[in-house]
Motif scaffolding. Structure first.
Motif, PDB file in Angstrom:
ATOM      1  N   LEU A 365       0.846  -1.189   0.000  1.00 32.93           N
ATOM      2  CA  LEU A 365       0.000   0.000   0.000  1.00 32.93           C
ATOM      3  C   LEU A 365       0.887   1.247   0.000  1.00 32.93           C
ATOM      4  CD1 LEU A 365      -2.864   1.175   0.209  1.00 32.93           C
ATOM      5  CD2 LEU A 365      -2.591   1.133   2.694  1.00 32.93           C
ATOM      6  N   SER A 366       0.567   2.176  -0.903  1.00 28.95           N
ATOM      7  CA  SER A 366       1.344   3.411  -1.018  1.00 28.95           C
ATOM      8  C   SER A 366       0.398   4.593  -1.071  1.00 28.95           C
ATOM      9  CB  SER A 366       2.199   3.378  -2.288  1.00 28.95           C
ATOM     10  OG  SER A 366       1.371   3.365  -3.439  1.00 28.95           O
ATOM     11  N   PRO A 367       0.893   5.810  -0.848  1.00 26.70           N
ATOM     12  CA  PRO A 367       0.028   6.990  -0.948  1.00 26.70           C
ATOM     13  C   PRO A 367      -0.642   7.118  -2.304  1.00 26.70           C
ATOM     14  CG  PRO A 367       2.063   7.544   0.167  1.00 26.70           C
ATOM     15  CD  PRO A 367       2.239   6.150  -0.352  1.00 26.70           C
ATOM     16  N   ASP A 368       0.056   6.706  -3.362  1.00 25.29           N
ATOM     17  CA  ASP A 368      -0.546   6.808  -4.692  1.00 25.29           C
ATOM     18  C   ASP A 368      -1.745   5.868  -4.823  1.00 25.29           C
ATOM     19  OD1 ASP A 368       1.348   8.661  -5.393  1.00 25.29           O
ATOM     20  OD2 ASP A 368       2.716   7.178  -6.276  1.00 25.29           O
ATOM     21  N   ALA A 370      -3.615   4.776  -2.353  1.00 24.19           N
ATOM     22  CA  ALA A 370      -4.676   5.327  -1.529  1.00 24.19           C
ATOM     23  C   ALA A 370      -5.368   6.487  -2.224  1.00 24.19           C
ATOM     24  CB  ALA A 370      -4.115   5.764  -0.183  1.00 24.19           C
ATOM     25  N   ALA A 371      -4.587   7.346  -2.887  1.00 28.27           N
ATOM     26  CA  ALA A 371      -5.173   8.481  -3.595  1.00 28.27           C
ATOM     27  C   ALA A 371      -6.031   8.016  -4.758  1.00 28.27           C
ATOM     28  CB  ALA A 371      -4.062   9.414  -4.079  1.00 28.27           C
ATOM     29  N   GLN A 374      -9.495   6.868  -3.402  1.00 28.81           N
ATOM     30  CA  GLN A 374     -10.043   7.726  -2.370  1.00 28.81           C
ATOM     31  C   GLN A 374     -11.570   7.629  -2.283  1.00 28.81           C
ATOM     32  OE1 GLN A 374      -7.984   9.385  -0.273  1.00 28.81           O
ATOM     33  NE2 GLN A 374      -9.828   9.756   0.939  1.00 28.81           N
TER      34      GLN A 374
END
Length: 647
Positions: A365-368, A370-371, A374
């Motif tokens: 899992l990475s911020p990208d 998650a974005a 969303q």
């Protein structure tokens, strides 16, 4: 008023009977009491029948107001046919026993009448089982133990088991009447001969005292034998019940059930048949009292012997087999039956045709990621329904007489996006009204309905930690057009249990506005119109008595709304369905609807494990169509009538 009528009727019945008894004493003939008894019976039937007709008429009007008049007529007609059939069957069985006992006319009449009433009452409760039996459908799939089609267990077995109990009741009532006759005659056998003459006056045919004292014992023994015969029938049917219920771990028949108990049930049924036949033949072949007493003593001994055989066969030996044969190697012994249970369960839920696909999960899992997801993460519920219910109760009840029952979750279009929304209906709870406000006028004409709903997204908060309301307050206000509530009145719900009268001369309380109250009138078409004296009489007898009859607020347009609880309402309309315990409120086109899921089942007759053997051969499209219909099962509109759509 109706209590006074009932008391007056009771007094007239007693008076008529006493008049008949006095007339008999004056004329010296017991038969002279008959006119008084008949007059008392006529008064009792008239009063009871009049009350029953009022209740019947009120029920018919309620069903007709919902568009289910034909269903009510059909069910009532079937129930009346069953009442007649059950009364005739029960009365004939008991009459045959007491007639064989040479019982006096009063005992015969009383026992026969009581048996007819009980038989009719028991038969009317079997109407759904009779419908299942008449419309039985074979599935083409047989159970692996006894080879019976699954349709037999679903549609036929419930009635076959149920009909035995009214028959046993009629036989026992006949035996009890024979016992009363026996006790009566034995008690006066050595008394004054005049007492014998008095008893013999009620005989329907001449008979000697010897046969009159021995006949009740014969009749009682024959009735006992017939009861044992019916018990043998139930014992045999128990074999099929074991296929469904079982006694061990797997759902349905396990090793001990299939290999031992089911054959043992057939053995015990045969033992009971032989015992019953011996008892009946022994009683019929002997007429003198000493011989009959000998048969009676043998019957008592036979009861204890049969009970011992049953205990050894049905309790002791199964426990021994389980302890010394199954338990030491339980997995191997029970495996075939566990596999059967799993296979039938999978088929019942259409899980035997599931397509399995591998869904490999990998990566981190990475911020990208998650974005990119969303929108999905925004729908993860953060509000707990229990905590949210307390928040609603604290900030949105507005007045003490409003209450929220629970919080439901649904999906709505919110500004072009499908969002999960938590909703709760603001119902009016009359039990929380101040004591001084619980008047007949307030409870029946003034406080009639709740107001609006509260709706919040499942994961949105305000900066101070409060829910972000989509619908809130009184009058109901919505921040999105798709959730606008144009008709916020709630006349049916989960906390709404009291009956009310609407469209009267008295305006209804709609909602509070500061120190003033906004009032309104009912705009719907639900309920029963009280436009005649007979209708008012029907509901006055059932609910409010003379207060309704003489209420000046009632007009020819006034309607009575009752059975306003959602589950009670749909249960009355479709008692053959099993309803979900949690109805939920829905906003649609500016109006409020109650939705309750309904399911077809027959768990009462087949036990708690019926579902494991229930087969559903419908296609996926048919199942989805039925599910859509069931979801509309508890539809109830504010300011309108409740509707139930049964799949």
């Amino acid at each position: 008023m109706f209590t006074v009528i009932a008391a007056l009727g009771y007094a007239l019945v007693v008076g008529a009977v006493l008049w008949g008894i006095g007339r008999a004493r004056t004329k010296g003939r017991p038969g002279a009491a008959l006119p008084g008894v008949l007059l008392g019976a006529a008064i009792a039937v008239t009063v009871a029948g009049g009350f029953w007709l009022l209740d019947f008429y009120g029920e018919m009007l309620w069903y007709d107001s919902l568009g289910y008049g034909e269903r009510f007529t059909e069910v009532w007609t079937r129930q009346m046919v069953l009442v007649l059939g059950g009364s005739v069957l029960g009365g004939l069985i008991t009459w045959g026993i007491v007639r064989f006992a040479l019982a006096p006319l009063p005992i015969t009449a009383l026992a026969t009448l009581l048996s007819a009433v009980l038989g009719g009452s028991a038969a009317t409760a079997l109407w759904s089982d009779v419908l299942l039996f008449q419309n039985a459908t074979m599935t083409g799939t047989s159970d692996p133990v006894l080879g019976k089609d699954v349709g037999f267990y679903l549609f036929q077995l419930p009635l076959l088991r149920a009909i035995a109990f009214p028959i046993i009741s009629a036989l026992l009532l006949g035996a009890a009447a024979a016992g009363v006759t026996w006790s009566l005659r034995q008690g006066i056998a050595g008394s004054n001969p005049e007492l014998r003459k008095l008893v013999m006056m009620f005989e329907r045919r001449p008979t000697n005292w010897v046969s009159a004292t021995s006949a009740p014992l014969r009749a009682g023994l024959v009735a006992a034998g017939l009861v044992v015969m019916v018990v043998a029938y139930l014992q045999y049917l128990r074999r099929y019940a074991l296929v469904i219920e079982g006694t061990g771990f797997p759902a349905g028949a396990g090793y001990v059930d299939a290999q031992y108990l089911i054959p043992a049930q057939a053995f015990m049924a045969a033992v009971l048949v032989l015992a019953a036949a011996a008892l009946i033949v022994g009683a019929m072949r002997r007429r003198d009292l000493p011989s009959l007493l000998k048969v009676f003593r043998l019957a008592v001994a036979g009861v204890f012997a049969t009970a011992f055989v049953w205990f050894a066969t049905m309790v002791v030996l199964p426990a021994i087999i389980q302890r010394f044969r199954v338990s030491p190697n339980e997995l191997a012994a029970e495996q075939p039956y566990i596999m059967r249970s799993i296979a039938f369960t999978r088929r019942a839920f259409a899980l035997d045709s599931v397509i399995e696909r591998a869904l490999p999960a990998g990566g981190t899992l990475s911020p990208d990621i998650a974005a990119a997801n969303q929108a999905l993460l925004n729908e993860v519920p953060l509000w707990d329904y229990r905590a949210l219910l307390k928040v609603f109760s604290q900030f949105q009840e507005i007045r003490l007489y409003y209450a929220f029952q629970d919080v439901d979750v649904d999906r709505y279009d919110v500004n072009g996006t499908i969002r999960q929304v938590m909703l709760s209906a603001r119902e009016l709870d009359q039990s929380t009204l101040p004591e001084q406000s619980r008047t007949f006028l307030n409870q029946r004409f003034k406080y009639t309905h709740g107001h609006g709903v509260v709706a919040v997204p499942v994961a949105d908060f305000t900066p101070d930690g409060q829910p972000r309301y989509l619908v809130s307050n009184i009058p109901a206000r919505s921040v999105v057009p798709s959730l606008e509530v144009k008709r916020p009145e709630i006349y049916f719900g989960e906390k709404t249990t009291e009956h009310v009268y609407v469209n009267s001369r008295e305006p209804e309380f709609d909602y509070p506005s500061g120190d003033q109250n906004v009032e309104s009138f009912y705009q719907g078409t639900g309920g029963v119109v009280l436009n005649s004296l007979v209708r008012r009489l029907a509901y006055a007898k059932r609910f409010d008595g003379t207060r309704l009859l003489f209420a000046r607020h009632v007009t020819r347009e006034t309607r009575i709304l009752f059975r306003r609880h959602v589950r009670e309402r749909v249960q009355a309309l479709a008692p053959f369905l099993t309803f979900d315990a949690d109805p939920y409120i829905v906003i649609s086109e500016g109006r409020l609807f109650w939705v309750i899921d309904a399911y077809t089942s027959h768990a009462d007759a087949l036990g708690p494990r019926w579902v494991y053997y229930r087969l559903d051969e419908r296609s996926t499209a048919e199942k989805r169509a039925a599910a859509r219909m069931a979801r509309r099962g508890g539809l109830a509109e504010p300011r309108a009538q409740a509707r139930a759509m049964a799949a």
